[in-house]
Design a protein around this motif. Structure first.
Motif, PDB file in Angstrom:
ATOM      1  N   GLU A 226      40.400  31.626  46.650  1.00  0.00           N
ATOM      2  CA  GLU A 226      39.466  32.735  46.513  1.00  0.00           C
ATOM      3  C   GLU A 226      39.465  33.215  45.070  1.00  0.00           C
ATOM      4  O   GLU A 226      40.487  33.154  44.367  1.00  0.00           O
ATOM      5  CB  GLU A 226      39.841  33.887  47.445  1.00  0.00           C
ATOM      6  N   MET A 227      38.294  33.676  44.631  1.00  0.00           N
ATOM      7  CA  MET A 227      38.161  34.297  43.315  1.00  0.00           C
ATOM      8  C   MET A 227      37.659  35.716  43.493  1.00  0.00           C
ATOM      9  O   MET A 227      36.766  35.973  44.312  1.00  0.00           O
ATOM     10  CB  MET A 227      37.188  33.527  42.432  1.00  0.00           C
ATOM     11  N   ALA A 228      38.256  36.648  42.731  1.00  0.00           N
ATOM     12  CA  ALA A 228      37.828  38.036  42.745  1.00  0.00           C
ATOM     13  C   ALA A 228      37.556  38.480  41.314  1.00  0.00           C
ATOM     14  O   ALA A 228      38.457  38.436  40.465  1.00  0.00           O
ATOM     15  CB  ALA A 228      38.901  38.923  43.381  1.00  0.00           C
ATOM     16  N   LEU A 229      36.326  38.884  41.048  1.00  0.00           N
ATOM     17  CA  LEU A 229      35.942  39.414  39.740  1.00  0.00           C
ATOM     18  C   LEU A 229      35.854  40.932  39.815  1.00  0.00           C
ATOM     19  O   LEU A 229      35.391  41.483  40.811  1.00  0.00           O
ATOM     20  CB  LEU A 229      34.593  38.855  39.305  1.00  0.00           C
ATOM     21  N   PHE A 230      36.304  41.595  38.740  1.00  0.00           N
ATOM     22  CA  PHE A 230      36.142  43.043  38.651  1.00  0.00           C
ATOM     23  C   PHE A 230      35.480  43.373  37.318  1.00  0.00           C
ATOM     24  O   PHE A 230      35.531  42.573  36.378  1.00  0.00           O
ATOM     25  CB  PHE A 230      37.482  43.762  38.817  1.00  0.00           C
ATOM     26  N   PRO A 231      34.847  44.525  37.178  1.00  0.00           N
ATOM     27  CA  PRO A 231      34.022  44.788  36.005  1.00  0.00           C
ATOM     28  C   PRO A 231      34.777  45.130  34.736  1.00  0.00           C
ATOM     29  O   PRO A 231      34.166  45.250  33.681  1.00  0.00           O
ATOM     30  CB  PRO A 231      33.149  45.976  36.451  1.00  0.00           C
ATOM     31  N   GLY A 232      36.080  45.258  34.794  1.00  0.00           N
ATOM     32  CA  GLY A 232      36.845  45.674  33.633  1.00  0.00           C
ATOM     33  C   GLY A 232      37.240  44.549  32.705  1.00  0.00           C
ATOM     34  O   GLY A 232      36.721  43.431  32.785  1.00  0.00           O
ATOM     35  N   GLY A 233      38.196  44.866  31.819  1.00  0.00           N
ATOM     36  CA  GLY A 233      38.638  43.915  30.813  1.00  0.00           C
ATOM     37  C   GLY A 233      39.981  43.304  31.133  1.00  0.00           C
ATOM     38  O   GLY A 233      40.228  42.864  32.259  1.00  0.00           O
ATOM     39  N   HIS A 234      40.867  43.289  30.125  1.00  0.00           N
ATOM     40  CA  HIS A 234      42.154  42.599  30.238  1.00  0.00           C
ATOM     41  C   HIS A 234      43.217  43.583  30.704  1.00  0.00           C
ATOM     42  O   HIS A 234      43.803  44.309  29.899  1.00  0.00           O
ATOM     43  CB  HIS A 234      42.532  42.002  28.883  1.00  0.00           C
ATOM     44  N   GLY A 235      43.451  43.629  31.984  1.00  0.00           N
ATOM     45  CA  GLY A 235      44.433  44.542  32.542  1.00  0.00           C
ATOM     46  C   GLY A 235      44.555  44.344  34.038  1.00  0.00           C
ATOM     47  O   GLY A 235      43.771  43.620  34.653  1.00  0.00           O
ATOM     48  N   VAL A 236      45.566  44.982  34.617  1.00  0.00           N
ATOM     49  CA  VAL A 236      45.744  44.952  36.069  1.00  0.00           C
ATOM     50  C   VAL A 236      44.854  46.041  36.654  1.00  0.00           C
ATOM     51  O   VAL A 236      45.084  47.231  36.432  1.00  0.00           O
ATOM     52  CB  VAL A 236      47.215  45.196  36.454  1.00  0.00           C
ATOM     53  N   PRO A 237      43.823  45.676  37.395  1.00  0.00           N
ATOM     54  CA  PRO A 237      42.866  46.691  37.856  1.00  0.00           C
ATOM     55  C   PRO A 237      43.396  47.498  39.022  1.00  0.00           C
ATOM     56  O   PRO A 237      44.238  47.032  39.806  1.00  0.00           O
ATOM     57  CB  PRO A 237      41.661  45.844  38.288  1.00  0.00           C
ATOM     58  N   ASP A 238      42.911  48.722  39.148  1.00  0.00           N
ATOM     59  CA  ASP A 238      43.241  49.543  40.313  1.00  0.00           C
ATOM     60  C   ASP A 238      42.809  48.811  41.581  1.00  0.00           C
ATOM     61  O   ASP A 238      41.716  48.240  41.653  1.00  0.00           O
ATOM     62  CB  ASP A 238      42.514  50.889  40.230  1.00  0.00           C
ATOM     63  N   GLY A 239      43.690  48.837  42.562  1.00  0.00           N
ATOM     64  CA  GLY A 239      43.372  48.219  43.840  1.00  0.00           C
ATOM     65  C   GLY A 239      43.766  46.762  43.956  1.00  0.00           C
ATOM     66  O   GLY A 239      43.638  46.176  45.040  1.00  0.00           O
ATOM     67  N   TRP A 240      44.248  46.161  42.856  1.00  0.00           N
ATOM     68  CA  TRP A 240      44.585  44.734  42.930  1.00  0.00           C
ATOM     69  C   TRP A 240      45.700  44.458  43.929  1.00  0.00           C
ATOM     70  O   TRP A 240      45.644  43.470  44.670  1.00  0.00           O
ATOM     71  CB  TRP A 240      44.995  44.213  41.551  1.00  0.00           C
ATOM     72  N   ALA A 241      46.722  45.310  43.955  1.00  0.00           N
ATOM     73  CA  ALA A 241      47.861  45.056  44.843  1.00  0.00           C
ATOM     74  C   ALA A 241      47.425  44.994  46.300  1.00  0.00           C
ATOM     75  O   ALA A 241      47.800  44.085  47.047  1.00  0.00           O
ATOM     76  CB  ALA A 241      48.933  46.129  44.646  1.00  0.00           C
TER      77      ALA A 241
END
Length: 267
Positions: free
Chosen positions: A240-255
């Motif tokens: 599976e691939m998940a894209l998020f709109p931000g940049g280089h970082g651990v995004p909120d909700g990833w866990a």
């Protein structure tokens, strides 16, 4: 009874000598830190690899991510990479240039955490950010059965990427749409001496590895800020691939996204 008492005393001493959060656990080849959830053992675990210049202690300072994982009954294991020559911080070298076999070290971390802290060796996800994600990707390619699943975040292969991998994997690739440090299409570094690979080319290799008949996904979904696509291919695989709109970082909700993905996989 005396033998059992001696064994328990030895185990208690080992755990005490390896508190994990406030001081690192030492094994042959390196160190790691660990945070355990409340509740009965054995707990599943996320082994999370830090980025370039980071450390295991720095991973545990990402309290939002760590709290999200432990609140759901998961342990967090944060190994340390090797020192960078002449610079502060640590790094992962996926090609063995750091003087140790990182694959073997990470397998040893998992085994030690299971023995000392009672985590479930059969339910460990190897995850990592940036430089750590590259390490996750190469270990998944070389030894797909070393961990139950893999979750690279903001990293993939370098060019030239491997022509093939050892076997099917269960892998969640997460990446920021606006990541300038590890762009989705890759980028050259050091005047072109090294080139980050294209994340989409890496997904093509995973589809081939997992025995996908076609390249188009079997499923699409949107979860919060994450736009997801899923490939259902050979037995024992998951991609599976998940894209998020931000940049280089651990995004909120990833866990939570990653745990939802893993916990939904068939045994």
């Amino acid at each position: 009874m005396r033998a059992l008492a001696l064994l328990l005393a030895v185990c208690a001493t080992a755990a005490q000598a390896c508190p994990g959060r406030d001081a690192p656990c030492e094994i042959d080849g390196g160190t790691y830190r660990i945070v355990l959830p409340e509740g009965a053992a054995p707990a599943p675990a996320v082994v999370f690899l830090h980025g370039f210049g980071g450390s295991g202690a720095g991973v545990l300072r990402q309290t939002g991510m760590v709290s999200s994982l432990t609140a759901r009954g998961w342990a967090v294991i944060a190994p340390d990479g090797r020192p960078r020559q002449g610079r502060n911080g640590l790094r992962w070298s996926f090609d063995g240039a750091e003087g140790r076999t990182a694959d073997a070290f990470l397998r040893a971390v998992a085994a030690d955490a299971a023995a000392r802290h009672g985590v479930d060796a059969g339910r460990m996800v190897l995850a990592g950010f940036s430089n750590g994600a590259f390490m996750v990707t190469y270990l998944a390619c070389r030894d797909p059965e070393a961990f139950a699943a893999y979750a690279p975040l903001s990293g993939g292969f370098w060019e030239p990427q491997p022509e093939r991998c050892a076997g099917p994997v269960r892998l969640l690739q997460t990446h920021g749409w606006r990541d300038p440090t590890v762009p989705l299409e890759g980028r050259p570094l050091g005047g072109g001496r090294r080139v980050q690979g294209d994340i989409f080319a890496g997904l093509q290799l995973w589809r081939e590895t997992n025995g996908c008949q076609w390249d188009d996904p079997e499923g699409y979904a949107t979860t919060g800020q994450f736009m997801r696509r899923r490939w259902d291919c050979g037995a024992g695989s998951a991609l599976e691939m998940a894209l998020f709109p931000g940049g280089h970082g651990v995004p909120d909700g990833w866990a939570d996204l990653m745990l939802d993905w893993f916990e939904a996989l068939p045994d």
